[in-house]
Design a protein around this motif. Structure first.
Motif, PDB file in Angstrom:
ATOM      1  N   VAL A 101       0.854  -1.186   0.000  1.00  0.00           N
ATOM      2  CA  VAL A 101       0.000   0.000   0.000  1.00  0.00           C
ATOM      3  C   VAL A 101       0.892   1.239   0.000  1.00  0.00           C
ATOM      4  N   GLU A 105      -1.163   6.531   2.020  1.00  0.00           N
ATOM      5  CA  GLU A 105      -2.466   5.930   2.277  1.00  0.00           C
ATOM      6  C   GLU A 105      -2.401   4.956   3.450  1.00  0.00           C
ATOM      7  N   PHE A 109      -4.753   5.113   6.736  1.00  0.00           N
ATOM      8  CA  PHE A 109      -5.426   3.932   7.280  1.00  0.00           C
ATOM      9  C   PHE A 109      -5.078   3.752   8.751  1.00  0.00           C
ATOM     10  N   THR A 331      -7.171   1.496  -2.108  1.00  0.00           N
ATOM     11  CA  THR A 331      -7.207   1.492  -0.649  1.00  0.00           C
ATOM     12  C   THR A 331      -7.974   2.690  -0.099  1.00  0.00           C
TER      13      THR A 331
END
Length: 353
Positions: A101, A105, A109, A331
């Motif tokens: 990822v 991002e 998260f 994502t």
């Protein structure tokens, strides 16, 4: 009932698709964007879900613990090579993360679900003695430390924006609490004591100074964003009604960079890294305003109803979207699609459940 502003995101997505279908050419790039953002349409279904307290805790642990494992492993790797990575941070480079990822991002998260875990613990503080809650407390504490050590600025800003929303929703006046000031001062000292975090703050200061003085921005991550925002603004001025199309942003940016790239080398010419500008580029200024108004409306709705979840996370997303195009990677799309509607049904009460 779910907040209207939370469920407005899928509607905006459908209208954006129709807008691009009508006014811009189609092709593989358009189909790719369609598939990328398709999970947004799951949001209304999730908003109808009824979560009991046990399933909420399982959901949180099932999401937070993998993030804790990945971020802690990344921090261990950083610590083993800290001299090298501390220098890299000074040069606007990210600390690597054991994940495919994108690092910004991932930090968002990590910030969002850590803040959600903190909110859940506060709302259920009478159950802190249970072993699953102890596990959640350990994960949240580790994640807060890991977030600041890994030093992704967007994630850190997202986390603190969420906490600001929680404080406002709960009507908590921190200025009257000595414990707040003790904790805040200790937190600042701790952040300054972490080499990577301290270096990131210094790097940010150098970035701002480079922009202010008109210096070379090729090795300045925020400076590159600053130029990207200017380039995006120039394109929007010429295509403010219809935009350039969801699939044509990269090409439009490439052409505009060639005209007004401020001497940035080609490999430093980044995309907008701003969801409001991204929407405006794709589908016109109205699309950007609708997205911004939706989040702003969610903030207002959360404040009026003292809904800590909606207020905190709409504020967090509003901040994060200033520095990252969250809806242009899978994502980020999943984060919006799954978290916002669940929050609207889940975290309505600001008091303990």
């Amino acid at each position: 009932m779910p907040s209207f502003y939370v469920l407005a995101l899928p509607l905006m997505f459908v209208l954006q698709l129709l807008w691009n279908f009508i006014f811009h050419q189609q092709g593989d790039a358009y189909s790719g964007k369609l598939l990328l953002k398709l999970p947004i349409l799951l949001a209304p279904l999730l908003a109808l879900a009824v979560w009991n307290k046990t399933s909420r805790l399982y959901l949180l642990l099932g999401t937070i613990l993998p993030l804790t494992w990945i971020s802690t492993a990344s921090v261990v790797h950083y610590w083993n090579h800290r001299s090298f990575y501390n220098q890299m941070v000074l040069e606007s480079k990210p600390v690597p993360i054991y994940s495919n990822v994108y690092h910004i991002e991932f930090s968002v998260f990590l910030a969002v679900f850590t803040a959600l875990g903190l909110l859940f613990l506060f709302q259920n503080r009478n159950r802190w003695g249970e072993w699953m809650f102890i596990l959640l407390i350990i994960a949240v504490v580790l994640n807060i430390a890991n977030l600041h050590i890994l030093t992704a600025r967007t994630g850190i800003l997202t986390f603190w924006a969420a906490l600001t929303g929680f404080v406002v929703a709960f009507g908590f006046n921190p200025f009257k609490r000595p414990l707040f000031w003790i904790t805040a001062i200790a937190g600042v000292i701790l952040i300054l004591a972490i080499p990577s975090s301290r270096n990131r703050m210094w790097n940010s200061w150098e970035d701002f100074n480079a922009i202010r003085k008109g210096q070379d921005l090729n090795n300045k991550s925020f400076g590159q964003r600053w130029i990207a925002w200017q380039v995006a603004g120039n394109i929007i001025q010429s295509h403010w009604v219809k935009g350039v199309g969801m699939q044509n942003v990269a090409e439009a940016m490439h052409v505009e960079y060639a005209k007004n790239g401020n001497n940035l080398k080609e490999y430093n010419r980044i995309m907008p890294h701003n969801q409001y500008l991204e929407n405006s580029l794709q589908s016109g200024v109205l699309a950007g305003l609708v997205f911004f108004t939706g989040l702003l409306g969610g903030i207002r709705d959360g404040w009026r109803k003292r809904n800590a979840g909606i207020l905190g996370f709409c504020l967090a997303f509003a901040v994060a979207c200033m520095f990252e195009s969250l809806l242009e990677r899978q994502t980020g799309v999943m984060l919006f699609a799954f978290l916002l509607p669940v929050l609207s049904c889940w975290t309505s009460p600001t008091n303990s459940e």
